[in-house]
Design a protein around this motif. Sequence first.
Motif, mmCIF file in Angstrom:
data_model
loop_
_atom_site.group_PDB
_atom_site.id
_atom_site.type_symbol
_atom_site.label_atom_id
_atom_site.label_comp_id
_atom_site.label_asym_id
_atom_site.label_seq_id
_atom_site.Cartn_x
_atom_site.Cartn_y
_atom_site.Cartn_z
ATOM 1 N N THR A 70 0.196 76.416 183.510
ATOM 2 C CA THR A 70 -0.074 77.533 183.525
ATOM 3 C C THR A 70 0.562 78.456 182.244
ATOM 4 O OG1 THR A 70 -0.428 79.732 184.747
ATOM 5 C CG2 THR A 70 1.323 78.281 185.008
ATOM 6 N N TRP B 174 -4.435 81.885 185.592
ATOM 7 C CA TRP B 174 -4.883 80.748 185.374
ATOM 8 C C TRP B 174 -4.015 79.561 185.612
ATOM 9 C CZ3 TRP B 174 -10.035 80.129 184.972
ATOM 10 C CH2 TRP B 174 -10.944 81.226 184.645
ATOM 11 N N VAL B 175 -4.483 78.669 186.304
ATOM 12 C CA VAL B 175 -3.774 77.299 186.657
ATOM 13 C C VAL B 175 -4.644 76.102 186.425
ATOM 14 C CG1 VAL B 175 -2.676 75.997 188.227
ATOM 15 C CG2 VAL B 175 -2.234 78.522 187.936
ATOM 16 N N THR B 176 -4.417 75.276 185.629
ATOM 17 C CA THR B 176 -4.988 73.898 185.337
ATOM 18 C C THR B 176 -4.648 72.814 186.129
ATOM 19 O OG1 THR B 176 -5.756 74.704 183.113
ATOM 20 C CG2 THR B 176 -6.084 72.517 183.507
ATOM 21 N N ALA C 189 -9.610 74.384 185.326
ATOM 22 C CA ALA C 189 -8.881 75.706 185.242
ATOM 23 C C ALA C 189 -9.347 76.437 186.405
ATOM 24 C CB ALA C 189 -8.884 76.246 183.851
ATOM 25 N N GLN D 297 -8.776 80.289 188.333
ATOM 26 C CA GLN D 297 -8.133 81.538 188.226
ATOM 27 C C GLN D 297 -7.760 81.863 189.836
ATOM 28 O OE1 GLN D 297 -10.704 85.126 187.541
ATOM 29 N NE2 GLN D 297 -8.934 85.875 186.204
#
Length: 159
Positions: free
Chosen positions: A67, A119-121, A131, A133
């Motif tokens: 992130t 946002w985190v992948t 990805a 949210q």
Amino acid sequence: MAAAGCGATQGEYNPPGANARIGSMLIRYAHIAEPPDGPWEPGDDAPLYVWLFNQGQRPDRLLGAETTVARSVDIVTAEGSTRGPVDVPVGKLVALNDERPHLLLRGLREQLRGGDYAWVTLRFERAGEIALQVHAQLPTYVEEDATEAPGLTSPSPGS
């Protein structure tokens, strides 16, 4: 209409978080935990919780995450020690939460309040990358007798 709405939702649970699918991997309830005493501040480490369910024919593994709102994202034990990838067997729910291995956003770069999004992948060995949210969960840390029904929680004052 209000009365009908109340009866229709009685006993249901509206869980926090983002839901997604990549390949055969189902991702449920992905959210950043909100601390009981206010927002996450720059420099803090914030836990990210998620449930994973593999509908595929072969096992998969959560390899890691990244992130822009934190210096790094680590997979950690319940005690907070860094660990390796998390196995996601076929047909089994893997809950990554506070009492189990989970993700930890280390060294936040900005303040995160309940309801804020980041946002985190997530990166899987077989399913690939996705990805999401995810939001910082609104505080719900109240005593059980402070609400009308057992197990339900109320938002904190001022939110």
